[in-house]
Design a protein around this motif. Sequence first.
Motif, PDB file in Angstrom:
ATOM      1  N   PHE A   1       0.710  -1.373  -0.110  1.00  0.00           N
ATOM      2  CA  PHE A   1      -0.033   0.036  -0.064  1.00  0.00           C
ATOM      3  C   PHE A   1       0.756   1.247   0.053  1.00  0.00           C
ATOM      4  CE2 PHE A   1      -2.128   3.560   2.504  1.00  0.00           C
ATOM      5  CZ  PHE A   1      -3.121   3.553   1.590  1.00  0.00           C
ATOM      6  N   LEU A   2       2.007   1.494   0.701  1.00  0.00           N
ATOM      7  CA  LEU A   2       2.708   2.435   0.795  1.00  0.00           C
ATOM      8  C   LEU A   2       3.390   2.623  -0.359  1.00  0.00           C
ATOM      9  CD1 LEU A   2       4.133   2.121   4.511  1.00  0.00           C
ATOM     10  CD2 LEU A   2       2.575   3.687   3.615  1.00  0.00           C
ATOM     11  N   GLN A   3       4.053   1.551  -0.986  1.00  0.00           N
ATOM     12  CA  GLN A   3       4.667   1.614  -2.303  1.00  0.00           C
ATOM     13  C   GLN A   3       3.642   2.356  -3.363  1.00  0.00           C
ATOM     14  OE1 GLN A   3       6.166  -2.051  -3.451  1.00  0.00           O
ATOM     15  NE2 GLN A   3       8.009  -2.104  -1.821  1.00  0.00           N
ATOM     16  N   ALA A   4       2.506   1.726  -3.437  1.00  0.00           N
ATOM     17  CA  ALA A   4       1.425   2.162  -4.418  1.00  0.00           C
ATOM     18  C   ALA A   4       1.093   3.639  -4.148  1.00  0.00           C
ATOM     19  CB  ALA A   4       0.047   1.476  -4.133  1.00  0.00           C
ATOM     20  N   TYR A   5       0.995   4.325  -2.829  1.00  0.00           N
ATOM     21  CA  TYR A   5       0.781   5.539  -2.423  1.00  0.00           C
ATOM     22  C   TYR A   5       2.001   6.306  -3.168  1.00  0.00           C
ATOM     23  CZ  TYR A   5      -0.435   9.586  -0.081  1.00  0.00           C
ATOM     24  OH  TYR A   5      -0.741  11.026   0.190  1.00  0.00           O
ATOM     25  N   GLN A   6       3.107   5.894  -2.867  1.00  0.00           N
ATOM     26  CA  GLN A   6       4.355   6.657  -3.275  1.00  0.00           C
ATOM     27  C   GLN A   6       4.474   6.788  -4.653  1.00  0.00           C
ATOM     28  OE1 GLN A   6       6.656   8.040  -1.134  1.00  0.00           O
ATOM     29  NE2 GLN A   6       7.356   9.043  -3.027  1.00  0.00           N
TER      30      GLN A   6
ATOM     31  N   PHE B   1       1.477  12.136  -9.469  1.00  0.00           N
ATOM     32  CA  PHE B   1       0.870  13.333  -9.478  1.00  0.00           C
ATOM     33  C   PHE B   1       1.721  14.672  -9.542  1.00  0.00           C
ATOM     34  CE2 PHE B   1      -1.536  16.839  -6.930  1.00  0.00           C
ATOM     35  CZ  PHE B   1      -2.601  16.727  -7.652  1.00  0.00           C
ATOM     36  N   TYR B   2       2.747  14.736  -8.600  1.00  0.00           N
ATOM     37  CA  TYR B   2       3.541  15.875  -8.843  1.00  0.00           C
ATOM     38  C   TYR B   2       4.525  15.936 -10.016  1.00  0.00           C
ATOM     39  CZ  TYR B   2       2.290  17.463  -4.609  1.00  0.00           C
ATOM     40  OH  TYR B   2       1.586  17.857  -3.565  1.00  0.00           O
ATOM     41  N   LEU B   3       4.623  14.820 -10.803  1.00  0.00           N
ATOM     42  CA  LEU B   3       5.284  14.959 -12.075  1.00  0.00           C
ATOM     43  C   LEU B   3       4.473  15.694 -13.075  1.00  0.00           C
ATOM     44  CD1 LEU B   3       7.761  13.754 -14.132  1.00  0.00           C
ATOM     45  CD2 LEU B   3       6.018  12.036 -14.529  1.00  0.00           C
ATOM     46  N   VAL B   4       3.155  15.358 -13.255  1.00  0.00           N
ATOM     47  CA  VAL B   4       2.325  15.800 -13.981  1.00  0.00           C
ATOM     48  C   VAL B   4       1.996  17.587 -13.567  1.00  0.00           C
ATOM     49  CG1 VAL B   4      -0.267  16.176 -14.678  1.00  0.00           C
ATOM     50  CG2 VAL B   4       0.809  13.917 -14.434  1.00  0.00           C
ATOM     51  N   LEU B   5       2.163  17.678 -12.397  1.00  0.00           N
ATOM     52  CA  LEU B   5       2.182  19.129 -11.621  1.00  0.00           C
ATOM     53  C   LEU B   5       3.264  19.973 -12.316  1.00  0.00           C
ATOM     54  CD1 LEU B   5       0.303  19.187  -8.400  1.00  0.00           C
ATOM     55  CD2 LEU B   5      -0.576  19.823 -10.578  1.00  0.00           C
ATOM     56  N   ASN B   6       4.472  19.254 -12.356  1.00  0.00           N
ATOM     57  CA  ASN B   6       5.581  20.320 -12.674  1.00  0.00           C
ATOM     58  C   ASN B   6       6.105  19.982 -14.041  1.00  0.00           C
ATOM     59  OD1 ASN B   6       6.048  20.826  -9.994  1.00  0.00           O
ATOM     60  ND2 ASN B   6       7.058  18.671  -9.343  1.00  0.00           N
TER      61      ASN B   6
END
Length: 72
Positions: free
Chosen positions: A52-57, A63-68
Amino acid sequence: MKKPATRAQLRRRHPRGQAMVEYSVINWVLVLALVVTMTSNVFGNQNVIDLFLQAYQVYYDSFYLVLNLPFP
């Protein structure tokens, strides 16, 4: 001719908490299954919490790749 029903016969039975007991037992079984699955190595060498933590990462990074991106 039928005799009219007495007040005691017309009175409905009061619930005695059976629904709450059933709900509690079902929730207890679900929580127990969740805890057992989370702490055991169901998927190879990793438990469910690590997956779960890997999927969240991955989600967070994408998400931040798309924003940047430099495109407007």
